[in-house]
Enzyme design. Structure first.
Site, PDB file in Angstrom:
ATOM      1  N   LYS A 162      -1.059   9.523  -4.673  1.00  0.00           N
ATOM      2  CA  LYS A 162      -1.524   8.840  -5.895  1.00  0.00           C
ATOM      3  C   LYS A 162      -1.622   9.838  -7.051  1.00  0.00           C
ATOM      4  O   LYS A 162      -1.188   9.555  -8.174  1.00  0.00           O
ATOM      5  CB  LYS A 162      -2.898   8.194  -5.672  1.00  0.00           C
ATOM      6  N   ILE A 182     -20.966  -0.721  12.037  1.00  0.00           N
ATOM      7  CA  ILE A 182     -21.264   0.177  10.919  1.00  0.00           C
ATOM      8  C   ILE A 182     -21.163   1.599  11.460  1.00  0.00           C
ATOM      9  O   ILE A 182     -21.816   1.937  12.449  1.00  0.00           O
ATOM     10  CB  ILE A 182     -22.714  -0.023  10.399  1.00  0.00           C
ATOM     11  N   TYR A 194      -2.603   9.772   1.109  1.00  0.00           N
ATOM     12  CA  TYR A 194      -2.653   8.672   0.144  1.00  0.00           C
ATOM     13  C   TYR A 194      -3.156   9.158  -1.227  1.00  0.00           C
ATOM     14  O   TYR A 194      -2.584   8.834  -2.266  1.00  0.00           O
ATOM     15  CB  TYR A 194      -3.571   7.598   0.731  1.00  0.00           C
TER      16      TYR A 194
END
Ligand code: NAD
Length: 261
Positions: free
Chosen positions: A97, A152, A93
């Protein structure tokens, strides 16, 4: 109109007669993009090149592209990360980009298209989609409202640079009329907020402690990611206006109405 970025006929229709293109399409997400880099490149990079070609053909003179402050730099070598920081993306990704950024800048040189690249940090806010699971704020608030467990990864000390979506929109508004010479800007709060602090803020607006489960940390999560926004302040005359506290309250109120629908 609606259309597919990969379809040249749709793109040609979309750019006809426009002064500027705001490019926010992405077909992939950071965490899953490595599963199919060929798809990532074809549907994002190749499609963006077709968009640039259509812009040349239709004499569109300006593009603002949303890049990713969280992935193009890779692991931070220093903090806060400014635009001169090395770019060593660790996910497809981010590589895609960065490649789109470079082609946009190249088309700027070759064809006089004015480029502005906005490397946005961790946006959040009203109308954020939860199902794509990009962004802790949206997922945490959704889970609180649905009384689902919050997981988390690690001890919650991981810090990210969260930015309210209205501040991102304002950066686009500034970028569209920018006439200076810089081309690449971090768009960020410039401040690190830990996941534990984020949960405290969500607890304040939701009226109670947010239950959470701590899981082993993930090796690819860098401990701190904070981007300098000095260049955007100086050149675009932009600065973030919405505090985390206000932004979380606004997002929570919106999500509450959505869940009640
Ligand atoms: N969410 C983040 O944390 C974050 C951070 C930095 C940059 N960005 C970038 O901001 C942009 C918007 O991200 P988001 O989080 O709102 O994601 P999103 O998935 O909600 O938005 C992507 C949009 O692209 C559209 N799209 C996908 N494939 C398309 C195609 N082939 N043709 C036309 N449209 C297509 C989708 O319909 C969607 O509206 C993306 O470019 C993303 O890479 C997001």
């Amino acid at each position: 109109m609606t259309g597919d970025l990969s379809a040249t006929s749709d793109i040609n229709k979309a750019v006809e007669g426009v002064d500027a293109v705001l490019h926010l399409v992405s077909t992939t997400l950071p965490k899953s993009s490595n599963e199919d880099p060929v798809y990532d490149v074809q549907s994002n990079l190749v499609a963006s090149l077709q968009l640039l070609n259509a812009m040349v053909a239709h004499k569109v003179g300006r593009i603002v592209f949303i890049s990713s402050g969280g992935t193009v730099y890779g692991s931070p070598k220093y903090l806060p990360i400014d635009e001169k920081h090395p770019t060593d993306p660790e996910v497809s990704y981010g590589i895609t980009k960065l490649a789109i950024e470079k082609y946009i800048l190249m088309y700027g040189h070759l064809h006089g298209i004015k480029p502005v690249i906005l490397r946005v940090a961790n946006p959040y806010g009203e109308r954020q989609r939860v199902e794509t699971a990009q962004g802790a704020v949206g997922v945490f608030i959704h889970n609180v409202l649905k009384q689902l467990p919050i997981e988390i990864w690690g001890d919650g000390s991981v810090q990210r640079d969260f930015l309210h979506v209205s501040d991102v929109a304002e950066a686009f508004a500034k970028a569209i009329s920018y006439s200076g010479t810089a081309g690449v800007f971090n768009i960020s709060s410039g401040v690190g907020t830990s996941l534990n602090s984020l949960l405290e803020l969500i607890g304040e607006v939701s009226g109670g402690e947010v239950p959470r489960v701590y899981k082993p940390g993930r090796s690819f999560d860098v401990p701190v990611s904070v981007l300098s926004n000095d260049l955007a302040r100086d050149e675009l005359g932009w600065s973030p206006q919405v505090s985390m506290k206000e932004g979380i309250a606004r997002t929570f109120e919106w999500a509450k109405k959505e869940v009640a629908k």
